[in-house]
Design an enzyme around this catalytic site. Structure first.
Site, short mmCIF file in Angstrom:
data_model
loop_
_atom_site.label_atom_id
_atom_site.label_comp_id
_atom_site.label_asym_id
_atom_site.label_seq_id
_atom_site.Cartn_x
_atom_site.Cartn_y
_atom_site.Cartn_z
N ASP A 1 0.82 -1.21 0.00
CA ASP A 1 0.00 0.00 0.00
C ASP A 1 0.86 1.26 0.00
O ASP A 1 1.99 1.26 0.49
CB ASP A 1 -0.87 0.04 1.27
CG ASP A 1 -1.94 -1.04 1.29
OD1 ASP A 1 -1.98 -1.87 0.37
OD2 ASP A 1 -2.73 -1.04 2.25
N ASP A 2 0.28 2.32 -0.49
CA ASP A 2 0.75 3.72 -0.32
C ASP A 2 1.78 4.21 -1.33
O ASP A 2 2.21 5.36 -1.25
CB ASP A 2 1.27 3.99 1.10
CG ASP A 2 0.21 3.85 2.17
OD1 ASP A 2 -0.96 3.59 1.81
OD2 ASP A 2 0.53 4.00 3.36
N HIS B 1 -5.24 9.51 -0.10
CA HIS B 1 -5.13 8.69 1.11
C HIS B 1 -6.08 9.19 2.20
O HIS B 1 -5.68 9.52 3.32
CB HIS B 1 -3.68 8.68 1.63
CG HIS B 1 -3.37 7.44 2.43
ND1 HIS B 1 -3.23 7.45 3.80
CD2 HIS B 1 -3.19 6.15 2.06
CE1 HIS B 1 -2.96 6.23 4.23
NE2 HIS B 1 -2.94 5.41 3.20
N HIS C 1 3.78 -2.17 3.09
CA HIS C 1 3.70 -0.81 2.56
C HIS C 1 4.99 -0.47 1.83
O HIS C 1 6.08 -0.63 2.42
CB HIS C 1 3.49 0.21 3.68
CG HIS C 1 2.17 0.08 4.36
ND1 HIS C 1 1.91 -0.91 5.28
CD2 HIS C 1 1.02 0.79 4.22
CE1 HIS C 1 0.64 -0.78 5.70
NE2 HIS C 1 0.09 0.24 5.07
ZN LIG Z 1 -2.55 3.38 3.11
#
Ligand SMILES: [Zn+2]
Length: 215
Positions: free
Chosen positions: A35-36, A90, A185
């Site tokens: 993620d991210d 986000h 992440h």
């Molecule tokens: Zn996130």
């Protein structure tokens, strides 16, 4: 401190049966998710680390980061991984009106679609809410729009600096099983734990005969 359990309890999954928590299979396969990103240095490091294992993964990208790092985003696609939507900014769902939350998500999806040379609109769009939280209204609306909502079976806690590298690794290796969806992440915050745990997770399960698949 790990407030949310690393392993999602069964009752939570039963409460939200419309979300994807893991893949039902008896095959030795795992579903790594990141993620991210895209994030300079870290995302490309992840891609290089996955490669020798022919591991495919799913990257839940933030639109703002795609916009800032289009080359890295292209690399993810070129390596044959799956892209998921993680909103443009986000967003914390409960802090935003449903209308704005959907708008932000759709903005990201349009950006993602525009990066594929031959985007087929029938391709399933997958979404993971930032922080794993959103309003029921928001999740319902997204599902109406055709998004498949993907949560997880296992949180590595890679982003949490109070969690040691060893604990991050153990969060995965002590609980993953056939069909687990695992959260990492590709962010700066997570990089210390990620750089320790990811190579070891890949090696550990590769030796046990597992394959790593994209959603
Ligand atoms: Zn996130």
């Amino acid at each position: 401190m790990q407030i949310i359990p690393a392993k999602t309890p069964g009752f939570v999954k039963t409460l939200f049966p419309n979300f994807v928590w893991n893949i039902a299979t008896d095959n030795k396969e795992l579903y790594l998710t990141f993620d991210d990103g895209p994030t300079p240095e870290i995302t490309d490091w992840v891609l290089q680390t996955l490669k020798p294992y022919k591991a495919k993964a799913t990257f839940f990208c933030i639109g703002n980061n795609i916009e800032k790092h289009p080359e890295i985003f292209k690399n993810i696609i070129a390596e044959g991984h799956t892209i998921g939507n993680h909103t443009y900014n986000h967003l914390k769902g409960w802090k935003h009106k449903t209308k704005n939350y959907i708008k932000d998500t759709e903005r990201n999806q349009a950006l993602i679609n525009s990066k594929f040379a031959n985007h087929d609109s029938s391709i399933e769009t997958i979404f993971r809410p930032p922080y794993g939280k959103f309003k029921t209204k928001q999740s319902k609306k997204l599902q109406e729009l055709g998004y498949k909502i993907v949560l997880w079976d296992i949180l590595s806690y890679d982003w949490d600096k109070s969690v040691s590298e060893e604990t991050c690794l153990k969060n995965v290796t002590s609980t993953a099983k056939e069909g687990s969806i695992i959260v990492f992440h590709d962010s700066v915050k997570a990089s210390r734990n990620l750089k320790y745990a990811l190579p070891k997770v890949l090696e550990y399960y590769h030796e046990k005969g597992y394959v790593f698949k994209a959603l």
